[in-house]
Design a protein around this motif. Structure first.
Motif, PDB file in Angstrom:
ATOM      1  N   LEU A   1      -2.068  11.578  -2.235  1.00  0.00           N
ATOM      2  CA  LEU A   1      -1.605  11.815  -0.865  1.00  0.00           C
ATOM      3  C   LEU A   1      -0.736  13.063  -0.790  1.00  0.00           C
ATOM      4  O   LEU A   1      -0.955  13.939   0.042  1.00  0.00           O
ATOM      5  CB  LEU A   1      -0.830  10.589  -0.372  1.00  0.00           C
ATOM      6  CG  LEU A   1      -0.090  10.713   0.944  1.00  0.00           C
ATOM      7  CD1 LEU A   1      -1.070  10.882   2.095  1.00  0.00           C
ATOM      8  CD2 LEU A   1       0.778   9.474   1.198  1.00  0.00           C
TER       9      LEU A   1
ATOM     10  N   LEU B   1      -6.945   2.005  -1.426  1.00  0.00           N
ATOM     11  CA  LEU B   1      -6.117   0.856  -1.832  1.00  0.00           C
ATOM     12  C   LEU B   1      -6.538  -0.403  -1.094  1.00  0.00           C
ATOM     13  O   LEU B   1      -6.589  -1.492  -1.675  1.00  0.00           O
ATOM     14  CB  LEU B   1      -4.638   1.158  -1.547  1.00  0.00           C
ATOM     15  CG  LEU B   1      -3.998   2.227  -2.417  1.00  0.00           C
ATOM     16  CD1 LEU B   1      -2.581   2.518  -1.942  1.00  0.00           C
ATOM     17  CD2 LEU B   1      -3.977   1.792  -3.880  1.00  0.00           C
TER      18      LEU B   1
ATOM     19  N   MET C   1      -2.494   6.932  -5.871  1.00  0.00           N
ATOM     20  CA  MET C   1      -2.764   7.294  -4.475  1.00  0.00           C
ATOM     21  C   MET C   1      -1.612   8.078  -3.871  1.00  0.00           C
ATOM     22  O   MET C   1      -1.820   8.941  -3.008  1.00  0.00           O
ATOM     23  CB  MET C   1      -3.039   6.041  -3.642  1.00  0.00           C
ATOM     24  CG  MET C   1      -4.350   5.362  -3.996  1.00  0.00           C
ATOM     25  SD  MET C   1      -5.760   6.479  -3.841  1.00  0.00           S
ATOM     26  CE  MET C   1      -6.496   6.281  -5.447  1.00  0.00           C
ATOM     27  N   ILE C   2      -0.394   7.807  -4.276  1.00  0.00           N
ATOM     28  CA  ILE C   2       0.734   8.604  -3.786  1.00  0.00           C
ATOM     29  C   ILE C   2       0.592  10.044  -4.272  1.00  0.00           C
ATOM     30  O   ILE C   2       0.813  11.000  -3.517  1.00  0.00           O
ATOM     31  CB  ILE C   2       2.081   7.998  -4.239  1.00  0.00           C
ATOM     32  CG1 ILE C   2       2.351   6.706  -3.482  1.00  0.00           C
ATOM     33  CG2 ILE C   2       3.226   8.982  -4.023  1.00  0.00           C
ATOM     34  CD1 ILE C   2       3.612   5.986  -3.923  1.00  0.00           C
TER      35      ILE C   2
ATOM     36  N   HIS D   1       0.861  -1.189   0.000  1.00  0.00           N
ATOM     37  CA  HIS D   1       0.000   0.000   0.000  1.00  0.00           C
ATOM     38  C   HIS D   1       0.900   1.242   0.000  1.00  0.00           C
ATOM     39  O   HIS D   1       1.769   1.377  -0.852  1.00  0.00           O
ATOM     40  CB  HIS D   1      -0.941   0.000   1.210  1.00  0.00           C
ATOM     41  CG  HIS D   1      -2.099  -0.960   1.081  1.00  0.00           C
ATOM     42  ND1 HIS D   1      -2.559  -1.436  -0.109  1.00  0.00           N
ATOM     43  CD2 HIS D   1      -2.885  -1.532   2.028  1.00  0.00           C
ATOM     44  CE1 HIS D   1      -3.577  -2.252   0.093  1.00  0.00           C
ATOM     45  NE2 HIS D   1      -3.795  -2.342   1.381  1.00  0.00           N
ATOM     46  N   LEU D   2       0.685   2.135   0.954  1.00  0.00           N
ATOM     47  CA  LEU D   2       1.445   3.398   1.001  1.00  0.00           C
ATOM     48  C   LEU D   2       2.435   3.421   2.162  1.00  0.00           C
ATOM     49  O   LEU D   2       2.820   4.490   2.640  1.00  0.00           O
ATOM     50  CB  LEU D   2       0.464   4.570   1.162  1.00  0.00           C
ATOM     51  CG  LEU D   2      -0.554   4.750   0.038  1.00  0.00           C
ATOM     52  CD1 LEU D   2      -1.576   5.806   0.407  1.00  0.00           C
ATOM     53  CD2 LEU D   2       0.147   5.113  -1.263  1.00  0.00           C
TER      54      LEU D   2
ATOM     55  N   ARG E   1      -0.983   2.772 -12.249  1.00  0.00           N
ATOM     56  CA  ARG E   1      -1.216   1.823 -11.170  1.00  0.00           C
ATOM     57  C   ARG E   1      -1.813   2.516  -9.949  1.00  0.00           C
ATOM     58  O   ARG E   1      -1.522   3.700  -9.691  1.00  0.00           O
ATOM     59  CB  ARG E   1       0.093   1.129 -10.832  1.00  0.00           C
ATOM     60  CG  ARG E   1       0.545   0.258 -12.012  1.00  0.00           C
ATOM     61  CD  ARG E   1       2.014   0.081 -12.027  1.00  0.00           C
ATOM     62  NE  ARG E   1       2.405  -1.085 -11.265  1.00  0.00           N
ATOM     63  CZ  ARG E   1       3.661  -1.528 -11.195  1.00  0.00           C
ATOM     64  NH1 ARG E   1       4.620  -0.883 -11.794  1.00  0.00           N
ATOM     65  NH2 ARG E   1       3.940  -2.596 -10.503  1.00  0.00           N
ATOM     66  N   PRO E   2      -2.631   1.808  -9.219  1.00  0.00           N
ATOM     67  CA  PRO E   2      -3.369   2.454  -8.124  1.00  0.00           C
ATOM     68  C   PRO E   2      -2.463   3.055  -7.060  1.00  0.00           C
ATOM     69  O   PRO E   2      -2.769   4.139  -6.546  1.00  0.00           O
ATOM     70  CB  PRO E   2      -4.226   1.310  -7.547  1.00  0.00           C
ATOM     71  CG  PRO E   2      -3.672   0.058  -8.102  1.00  0.00           C
ATOM     72  CD  PRO E   2      -3.006   0.398  -9.379  1.00  0.00           C
ATOM     73  N   VAL E   3      -1.346   2.395  -6.737  1.00  0.00           N
ATOM     74  CA  VAL E   3      -0.466   2.945  -5.700  1.00  0.00           C
ATOM     75  C   VAL E   3       0.128   4.271  -6.171  1.00  0.00           C
ATOM     76  O   VAL E   3       0.210   5.240  -5.400  1.00  0.00           O
ATOM     77  CB  VAL E   3       0.648   1.939  -5.336  1.00  0.00           C
ATOM     78  CG1 VAL E   3       1.692   2.592  -4.437  1.00  0.00           C
ATOM     79  CG2 VAL E   3       0.059   0.734  -4.644  1.00  0.00           C
ATOM     80  N   THR E   4       0.513   4.331  -7.428  1.00  0.00           N
ATOM     81  CA  THR E   4       1.067   5.580  -7.971  1.00  0.00           C
ATOM     82  C   THR E   4       0.045   6.700  -7.877  1.00  0.00           C
ATOM     83  O   THR E   4       0.357   7.826  -7.470  1.00  0.00           O
ATOM     84  CB  THR E   4       1.485   5.377  -9.434  1.00  0.00           C
ATOM     85  OG1 THR E   4       2.313   4.219  -9.526  1.00  0.00           O
ATOM     86  CG2 THR E   4       2.236   6.582  -9.956  1.00  0.00           C
TER      87      THR E   4
END
Lengths: 473, 356
Positions: B172, B208, B168-169, A387-388, B163-166
């Motif tokens: 964020l 996520l 979301m970063i 995840h993050l 990509r979802p993590v990218t």
């Protein structure tokens, strides 16, 4: 119920509960009356596994063979003795926390999220026979053979198997080096097999499901004692328990990697606690957990060494300044190594130019700079493994630095984490193990060793930032 | 293209109703429905598939032929989650070119309780909406466990553009920057902005984690479909190598009592190969030496040991009249002990010697 056929449920529960109870009581004796129930139960689960490993090895050595009932009886005696000492030592039940309704509501929501996750993990673990490759190739076979033989039949490397005399009953695994791997995981499994009365059942892997939850208890205990609020602590625990790669290693059970990470983290956390509150009990606990690292995987010896390093630093009374310098040195080393691996010219160095021999069973390392940075970046910041976690770690450290200043570097846990990360970057970025990073077979599993401690360090950063923001030092 | 235009090419129990066509039984693990078509591939590079009744662990493929003289059949696997309606891109397929003459949908692998039912297969030009659907579909894609799942979890297919993590970063960092600007502008106390920062962190994490939780739900549903309601023996019978397990059990039954028995597995592949390692696991607690493809040296084996030739390793011959097992290096007196479709088991009856 088909799930429970061919399995002794009573024995399985006893196999899970007895070491846990024994371990919890021993932790309580070691760490004193100020350790809460969560600390004792959390550490106790892992200590109990070490107790089982040692008992099985000892029983087979001195009495020949392994049996469930005598060992369970011995555990019961140990637990009863420890319990008697605890009761005598002004034991008291923890009181129910007094929180406002809103806090209870948020706690309930977070526990609900965690519960929903672990309900899925439990189903997958209970439904699917042992699946991941290394589990049925490296770790499970020894336990199966020992269960059927009711003794710890030796496993040797293939060349030794071939020349073994007829009267010597030895086995060799299908992975060339695996017979030399530490016995911790097979012995933990053997114990569950002995209790459950079968060598083949999905529920034998329940310890894999319990382990992250037990670690969560320790996190709760340490961070709450450190002053972090209940909701924020539970948020952090939720972040840890929701990590996809950690979840995968929970439900596709049978690997040793997550166990090594948990033992390493707990050992460092115990050493840190020794540093802050004193008392040899925490130091002894850290030392025991270091042996847990060594029992899990061959690289565990290195991580046991890191815990010992932490204990030596505590014993020597190392100053905050030197801890901070060590952290900075490690971070700079990581940055230089990662950048050096992608600089043109450096990576063109011929392979095998430098050979670094290692002691004992560890293989020698062929030193050559490799472009680890893009692979590591993808794994940590683009793939869905974590995840993050890593961006949040960076932001947490930044927030703590802004609020509290350089004093946040005064952390044994941070030093241990950075040192471990430096070693991993060196191994995967400057040796032939780069191939294992390039094909993604080992990189994330090795990085998993750092994740539990990373979560704890994040919690310490949050505590620093929040306490600093309140004007509390 | 409505499903009603399709005919069965492979499979049994074809049926047709008002909205769809289907196949009730696979034929040797396959079911294929096909139809004539006539369109230019370059104009229509996205496909919408409405297909039901597919087992979560099966594979679905689009097959097509063009008007080219070679009449070659091209195939691309369509990665699908649990949804019945899925979207797929074909512009990245090098063979999706020219005039399409025939298309087909193939389903391979495990058979679901429900019949395969094709409602429609629509080819469309790419639009922004469709591209957004692709992205969401990639993010929600269910891919069952593979052996590499314990090594790495990418979360999306390799060709996913975002990509979802990218994402979301980016979310964020953007949200935190805006928060910092707002705090500085309004001069908010730290006691306010710290919890706000926590919320800013938690929101993308929950997004996520929601995707991960949904993926896990799909996985558990798939696992339950395969192993649910079974005891341990039943579960073993549903594994991919159930046949190998059954054959291994025959070996174990044949060699009883197992303790003290030794067996060499010979296979042509180098060591660390899935099938030979899996066989060794299923032969537990038998004592197995699982390396190489050649007969053991005389000093390494003895009378009473067994040799198992897995998938005909080649180079090892058994002469039944002389009852001898021979390869280019050594010869061993041996008797055929057990014969299975994938392997032969021999018992060494005396000391080995050099072949020549």
């Amino acid at each position: 119920m088909p799930l429970l056929e061919s399995l002794s449920l009573t024995g399985l529960i006893a196999a899970l509960a007895l070491p846990w109870l024994t371990g919890a009581l021993v932790v309580r004796l070691l760490t004193g009356p100020n350790s809460g129930v969560n600390i004792c139960l959390g550490y106790g689960f892992f200590l109990g596994q070490i107790v089982i490993i040692v008992l099985l090895l000892g029983w087979d050595t001195f009495f020949g063979g392994v049996r469930f009932l005598p060992l369970a009886a011995l555990l019961l005696v140990l637990a009863t003795s420890a319990g008697a000492l605890v009761v005598r030592d002004n034991w008291r039940l923890p009181s129910r926390p007094r929180w406002p309704l809103m806090i209870w509501l948020m706690v309930a929501i977070l526990l609900g999220l965690i519960g929903a996750r672990f309900w899925l993990l439990l189903q997958e673990l209970a439904l699917r026979p042992v699946y991941p490759w290394d589990a049925w190739m490296n770790w499970v076979p020894r336990a199966v053979v020992w269960f059927h033989h009711a003794e710890l039949t030796p496993f040797v490397l293939p060349p030794e198997w071939l020349i073994a005399p007829p009267e010597a009953e030895v086995y060799a695994l299908g992975n060339w080096r695996a017979s030399g791997y530490p016995p911790g995981v097979p012995l933990m499994l053997l114990w569950m097999m002995l209790g459950g009365g079968t060598a083949d059942h999905t529920l034998l892997f329940l310890p894999w499901l319990v382990a992250p939850l037990a670690f969560a208890l320790v996190l709760w205990g340490h961070l709450r004692t450190g002053g972090l609020g209940p909701v924020v602590t539970l948020v952090l625990i939720y972040l840890f328990l929701s990590l996809p790669f950690a979840n995968i290693h929970t439900m596709l059970a049978g690997y040793a990697d997550f166990w090594l990470g948990l033992y390493f983290s707990l050992g460092v956390m115990a050493a840190e606690r020794w540093r802050h509150v004193g008392g040899m009990g925490h130091g002894a606990l850290a030392l025991i957990l270091a042996t847990g690292c060594a029992f899990m995987k061959t690289p565990g010896m290195v991580f046991a060494g890191l815990i010992l390093m932490a204990l030596i630093l505590v014993g020597a009374g190392v100053s905050s300044r030197w801890l901070g310098r060590g952290v900075m040195l490690g971070l700079v080393a990581i940055a230089l190594m990662l950048l050096g691996g992608v600089m043109p010219g450096l990576s063109a160095m011929p392979a095998d130019r430098f050979l670094l021999p290692l002691p004992g069973f560890l293989p020698e390392l062929r030193i050559q700079p490799q472009p680890l940075l893009p692979i590591l970046f993808d794994s940590l910041f683009a793939s869905s493994n974590w995840h993050l976690l890593w961006p949040v770690l960076g932001l947490s450290a930044l927030a703590a630095l802004v609020v509290r200043g350089w004093v946040i570097l005064d952390s044994l846990a941070l030093l241990s984490l950075v040192t471990a990360a430096t070693l991993l970057v060196f191994v995967f970025g400057y040796t032939h193990y780069f191939r294992q990073a390039e094909n993604l077979v080992t990189l994330n599993r090795a990085w998993l060793y750092l994740v539990p401690l990373t979560t704890y360090v994040m919690g310490v950063c949050w505590t620093s930032a929040l306490r600093g923001s309140d004007g509390n030092d | 293209m409505s499903g009603l235009k399709f005919q069965p090419l492979v499979g049994r129990g074809f049926f047709r109703d008002a909205e769809s066509v289907g196949i009730r039984e696979f034929d040797r693990g396959e079911a294929v429905l096909g139809s004539d078509a006539f369109f230019d591939a370059s104009n229509l590079s996205t496909v919408r598939l409405d297909l039901a009744g597919v087992h979560p662990d099966s594979q679905v493929a689009l097959l097509w032929q063009t008007l080219s003289p070679s009449a070659e059949v091209h195939l691309v696997e369509l990665h699908r989650g649990a949804a019945e309606v899925t979207w797929h891109r074909l512009d990245l397929e090098p063979d999706w070119d020219g005039q399409i003459a025939q298309v087909a949908i193939g389903v391979y692998g495990l058979h679901s309780v429900e019949p395969i039912r094709l409602r429609s297969l629509d080819f469309q030009p790419p639009t922004r909406e469709i591209l957004a659907r692709f992205l969401w579909q990639d993010w929600r894609l269910f891919q069952p466990w593979r052996q590499g799942s314990a090594n790495h979890y990418s979360g999306t297919p390799a060709e996913t553009p975002l990509r979802p993590v990218t994402v979301m970063i980016i979310w964020l960092v953007t949200a935190l920057v805006l928060l910092m600007i707002f705090i500085h502008w309004r001069r908010l106390a730290a006691a306010v902005w710290m919890p706000s920062a926590l919320v800013v962190v938690l929101v993308p994490w929950l997004v996520l984690d929601g995707l991960w939780q949904a993926r896990l739900s799909d996985q558990v549903a798939s696992t339950r479909a395969r192993f649910g309601g079974l005891d341990q023996a039943g579960k073993r019978g549903m594994e991919d190598d159930a046949l190998l397990q059954a054959q291994a059990r025959e070996v174990l039954d044949h060699l009883e009592p197992l303790r003290g028995q030794r067996l060499f597995i010979l296979r042509e592949s180098m060591r660390h190969e899935f099938n030979r390692l899996r066989l060794q696991y299923h032969l537990l607690p038998l004592n197995v030496y699982n390396f190489g493809h050649q007969l053991p040296e005389p000093g390494h084996a003895r009378a009473g040991d067994y040799v198992l030739l897995l998938d005909d390793p080649g180079g090892v011959e058994f002469y039944s009249e002389d009852e001898v097992l021979v390869d280019e290096r050594f010869r061993w007196p041996a008797t055929l002990s057990l014969e299975q479709p994938r392997f032969l088991v021999f018992r060494l009856e005396g000391p080995g010697e050099e072949a020549f």
